[in-house]
Design a protein around this motif. Structure first.
Motif, PDB file in Angstrom:
ATOM      1  N   TRP A 135       0.826  -1.206   0.000  1.00 13.18           N
ATOM      2  CA  TRP A 135       0.000   0.000   0.000  1.00 13.18           C
ATOM      3  C   TRP A 135       0.865   1.263   0.000  1.00 13.18           C
ATOM      4  CZ3 TRP A 135      -5.542   0.351   0.624  1.00 13.18           C
ATOM      5  CH2 TRP A 135      -6.177  -0.902   0.606  1.00 13.18           C
ATOM      6  N   VAL A 136       1.956   1.229   0.749  1.00 13.39           N
ATOM      7  CA  VAL A 136       2.839   2.391   0.810  1.00 13.39           C
ATOM      8  C   VAL A 136       3.436   2.684  -0.564  1.00 13.39           C
ATOM      9  CG1 VAL A 136       5.037   3.234   1.748  1.00 13.39           C
ATOM     10  CG2 VAL A 136       3.361   2.145   3.260  1.00 13.39           C
ATOM     11  N   ILE A 137       3.831   1.656  -1.276  1.00 13.33           N
ATOM     12  CA  ILE A 137       4.392   1.842  -2.624  1.00 13.33           C
ATOM     13  C   ILE A 137       3.380   2.534  -3.529  1.00 13.33           C
ATOM     14  CG2 ILE A 137       5.141   0.617  -4.708  1.00 13.33           C
ATOM     15  CD1 ILE A 137       6.359  -1.493  -2.787  1.00 13.33           C
ATOM     16  N   VAL A 138       2.139   2.080  -3.470  1.00 13.65           N
ATOM     17  CA  VAL A 138       1.100   2.671  -4.317  1.00 13.65           C
ATOM     18  C   VAL A 138       0.801   4.102  -3.882  1.00 13.65           C
ATOM     19  CG1 VAL A 138      -1.344   2.525  -4.941  1.00 13.65           C
ATOM     20  CG2 VAL A 138       0.066   0.458  -4.940  1.00 13.65           C
ATOM     21  N   LEU A 139       0.721   4.335  -2.579  1.00 18.34           N
ATOM     22  CA  LEU A 139       0.398   5.676  -2.094  1.00 18.34           C
ATOM     23  C   LEU A 139       1.495   6.686  -2.419  1.00 18.34           C
ATOM     24  CD1 LEU A 139      -1.195   4.780   1.354  1.00 18.34           C
ATOM     25  CD2 LEU A 139      -2.352   5.861  -0.580  1.00 18.34           C
ATOM     26  N   THR A 140       2.743   6.283  -2.301  1.00 21.21           N
ATOM     27  CA  THR A 140       3.821   7.221  -2.613  1.00 21.21           C
ATOM     28  C   THR A 140       3.928   7.459  -4.121  1.00 21.21           C
ATOM     29  OG1 THR A 140       5.406   5.378  -2.479  1.00 21.21           O
ATOM     30  CG2 THR A 140       5.169   6.784  -0.533  1.00 21.21           C
ATOM     31  N   ALA A 141       3.499   6.494  -4.922  1.00 18.87           N
ATOM     32  CA  ALA A 141       3.436   6.736  -6.372  1.00 18.87           C
ATOM     33  C   ALA A 141       2.310   7.702  -6.695  1.00 18.87           C
ATOM     34  CB  ALA A 141       3.234   5.405  -7.112  1.00 18.87           C
ATOM     35  N   HIS A 192       1.100   9.984  -4.536  1.00 27.88           N
ATOM     36  CA  HIS A 192       1.448  11.265  -3.910  1.00 27.88           C
ATOM     37  C   HIS A 192       2.978  11.359  -3.850  1.00 27.88           C
ATOM     38  CE1 HIS A 192      -2.740  11.559  -2.708  1.00 27.88           C
ATOM     39  NE2 HIS A 192      -2.649  10.449  -1.999  1.00 27.88           N
ATOM     40  N   PRO A 193       3.638  11.749  -4.926  1.00 28.61           N
ATOM     41  CA  PRO A 193       5.110  11.712  -4.981  1.00 28.61           C
ATOM     42  C   PRO A 193       5.810  12.516  -3.889  1.00 28.61           C
ATOM     43  CG  PRO A 193       4.191  12.019  -7.172  1.00 28.61           C
ATOM     44  CD  PRO A 193       3.045  12.150  -6.209  1.00 28.61           C
ATOM     45  N   ALA A 194       5.165  13.541  -3.376  1.00 29.24           N
ATOM     46  CA  ALA A 194       5.801  14.366  -2.351  1.00 29.24           C
ATOM     47  C   ALA A 194       5.607  13.804  -0.941  1.00 29.24           C
ATOM     48  CB  ALA A 194       5.253  15.792  -2.408  1.00 29.24           C
ATOM     49  N   MET A 195       4.853  12.741  -0.819  1.00 27.14           N
ATOM     50  CA  MET A 195       4.537  12.191   0.505  1.00 27.14           C
ATOM     51  C   MET A 195       5.652  11.263   0.982  1.00 27.14           C
ATOM     52  SD  MET A 195       1.198   9.958   1.694  1.00 27.14           S
ATOM     53  CE  MET A 195       0.103  11.377   1.527  1.00 27.14           C
ATOM     54  N   GLU A 240       4.607   8.844   6.228  1.00 23.47           N
ATOM     55  CA  GLU A 240       3.255   9.386   6.225  1.00 23.47           C
ATOM     56  C   GLU A 240       2.305   8.469   5.457  1.00 23.47           C
ATOM     57  OE1 GLU A 240       3.090  13.439   4.967  1.00 23.47           O
ATOM     58  OE2 GLU A 240       4.574  14.112   6.446  1.00 23.47           O
ATOM     59  N   ALA A 241       2.780   7.883   4.377  1.00 23.65           N
ATOM     60  CA  ALA A 241       1.963   6.935   3.625  1.00 23.65           C
ATOM     61  C   ALA A 241       1.619   5.724   4.488  1.00 23.65           C
ATOM     62  CB  ALA A 241       2.698   6.495   2.359  1.00 23.65           C
ATOM     63  N   ARG A 242       2.564   5.336   5.327  1.00 23.08           N
ATOM     64  CA  ARG A 242       2.335   4.196   6.216  1.00 23.08           C
ATOM     65  C   ARG A 242       1.246   4.531   7.237  1.00 23.08           C
ATOM     66  NH1 ARG A 242       7.462   3.677   6.879  1.00 23.08           N
ATOM     67  NH2 ARG A 242       7.723   2.500   4.941  1.00 23.08           N
ATOM     68  N   VAL A 243       1.255   5.770   7.736  1.00 18.59           N
ATOM     69  CA  VAL A 243       0.207   6.205   8.658  1.00 18.59           C
ATOM     70  C   VAL A 243      -1.149   6.126   7.974  1.00 18.59           C
ATOM     71  CG1 VAL A 243      -0.735   8.185   9.909  1.00 18.59           C
ATOM     72  CG2 VAL A 243       1.705   7.669  10.051  1.00 18.59           C
ATOM     73  N   LEU A 244      -1.219   6.616   6.737  1.00 15.92           N
ATOM     74  CA  LEU A 244      -2.483   6.569   5.992  1.00 15.92           C
ATOM     75  C   LEU A 244      -2.940   5.140   5.757  1.00 15.92           C
ATOM     76  CD1 LEU A 244      -2.248   9.334   3.220  1.00 15.92           C
ATOM     77  CD2 LEU A 244      -3.704   9.298   5.253  1.00 15.92           C
TER      78      LEU A 244
END
Length: 204
Positions: A146-152, A154-157, A161-165
């Protein structure tokens, strides 16, 4: 807490389509009892009585309650990781589509397996060290999908923080053991999907 009984392995995350054995049926009953009464509130005799199985026959399938708990929780974590990887890999160039696919996957799992989720939330520490560590590792790897997808998306995240989400999203989707039946399943799925997507699309 009343939780719907559902056999581990009931979704694509944990082996859909596999013919259920008598062992699977007994495990489903045990999971439902553990989730409803708590691990210490259920005896092997309780499980045998609910399953219509005598003591010797029950021990033919499982060495004891601890073995049942391991059998319920380890395959679920393995299936979630495998399914998460598959969903994310299905949209390598479209993180929004990958996120939507991950959400669909997890919501379907959560709605099909509320009793298993209740066990994860309340009984994981009952496991011996080795299977507990294995499950924790599988869970961390699933989060990272999930973190990989979220950081892709939201590139600035930062990854932290992606892990928290991601963990916040799991809290929302894994609320199924606490949901009543006043809203039909299809509508519950739609509400969980839309709320989770809205939370994860926000970049702070």
């Amino acid at each position: 807490m009343a939780v719907e009984q559902q056999a581990p392995g009931a979704t694509g995350a944990t082996g859909a389509g596999r013919r259920r054995s008598r062992r699977d049926e007994i495990l489903e009953i045990a999971v439902g009892l553990f989730a409803a009464r708590g691990y210490h509130g259920v005896s092997m005799d309780d499980i045998g009585a609910a399953a219509g199985v005598t003591g010797p026959a029950l021990y033919h399938h499982f060495a004891g309650k601890e073995a049942m708990l391991v059998a319920a929780l380890v395959p679920v974590s393995e299936g979630l990781l495998a399914g998460g990887k598959e969903r994310a890999a299905g949209h390598p160039d479209d993180p929004r589509a990958a996120l939507e696919s991950l959400i669909d996957f997890h919501v379907d799992f959560a709605l099909a397996n509320p009793a298993v989720i209740a066990l994860h939330l309340h009984e994981l520490d009952r496991l011996p060290d080795e299977p507990r560590r294995r499950i924790r590792r599988l869970q961390r790897l699933y989060v990272e999908e999930w973190v990989i997808v979220l950081t892709a998306l939201h590139p600035a995240m930062p990854a932290g923080e992606a892990r928290v989400l991601a963990h916040a999203a799991f809290g929302l989707m894994n609320s199924t053991p606490f949901l009543g039946g006043e809203v039909d399943r299809r509508r519950r799925a739609a509400l969980l999907r839309s709320a989770t997507l809205a939370a994860l699309l926000a970049d702070g």
